[in-house]
Design a protein around this motif. Sequence first.
Motif, short mmCIF file in Angstrom:
data_model
loop_
_atom_site.label_atom_id
_atom_site.label_comp_id
_atom_site.label_asym_id
_atom_site.label_seq_id
_atom_site.Cartn_x
_atom_site.Cartn_y
_atom_site.Cartn_z
N ARG A 86 6.23 -0.26 -5.44
CA ARG A 86 7.34 -1.09 -5.89
C ARG A 86 7.38 -1.16 -7.42
N VAL A 87 8.59 -1.25 -7.96
CA VAL A 87 8.77 -1.45 -9.40
C VAL A 87 8.54 -2.93 -9.70
N ARG A 88 7.60 -3.20 -10.58
CA ARG A 88 7.31 -4.59 -10.93
C ARG A 88 8.45 -5.18 -11.74
N ALA A 140 1.03 10.37 -12.07
CA ALA A 140 2.01 9.64 -12.87
C ALA A 140 2.09 8.18 -12.41
N PHE A 141 2.03 7.96 -11.10
CA PHE A 141 2.02 6.60 -10.57
C PHE A 141 0.84 5.81 -11.15
N GLY A 142 -0.33 6.45 -11.19
CA GLY A 142 -1.52 5.76 -11.70
C GLY A 142 -1.32 5.27 -13.12
N ARG A 143 -0.73 6.10 -13.95
CA ARG A 143 -0.49 5.71 -15.33
C ARG A 143 0.50 4.55 -15.42
N MET A 155 1.16 2.36 -13.11
CA MET A 155 0.53 1.14 -12.60
C MET A 155 -0.31 0.50 -13.69
N GLN A 156 -1.05 1.34 -14.41
CA GLN A 156 -1.88 0.83 -15.50
C GLN A 156 -1.02 0.22 -16.59
N ALA A 157 0.16 0.76 -16.80
CA ALA A 157 1.08 0.24 -17.81
C ALA A 157 1.76 -1.04 -17.36
#
Length: 228
Positions: A71-73, A52-55, A57-59
């Motif tokens: 971290r939350v961007r 889920a993190f990977g998705r 991050m991609q988003a």
Amino acid sequence: MESLPRETLVDALESRLREDILTGRHPAGGYLPPERTLADGYGVTRTTLKHAFGRLMQAGLLETRHGVGTRVRDYLRLGGADLLPMLVRHSPDWLGEVFEVRRSIGALIAERAAGRASERQRTELAALLAAVGEAADADAVQLADVEVHRALARATGNRVYVLLTNTLFNAYLPVRAALRAPFTDAGVARGRLEPVVAAVRSGDEAGARRAAEQYLTVTERIMLEGLA
């Protein structure tokens, strides 16, 4: 048929995390809890969490720093227009802001297209306009209408306008089923759009801008009334 429980779980977790980020439960700029704590809190494995993190991050919603954490961007400060489709699906409030940009950019594009379109592009616009009137149903009319606007952007000769047009359509096409009201009658939809194409084909820059502003304002009102 083979079931895919892991993917289903990852989908659910991605959606939950995204919601928690966008609603501020995990605030922008802050670090998420350690993976083990977060996985236990959501009732999933760390493997599922990493997927889920990977998705996300991609988003563009998360970033990982090795040895530090995830971290939350601050997506409003650092994010790009590619986030718009996700944000529109999350909250209808974003749609009004997309429409505001659609009006201003669309009018400018029509004006530029009127001054710069080649003869081949003018011919293409006439054919695409005809396709709007010949489309079989509301969904087809809407998509044919989109192609006219993409062609207008191309006719400016400015690739940034093309990308901006794509971005705006990408933002609301995923929810287009709720925005079909202006496109239920193919002939009427064509008639609304015809003054824009006619002004562009005749090279009338001021007329194209006025016609586009009128078209975009009217269709936006109809769309928003349909949503209400």
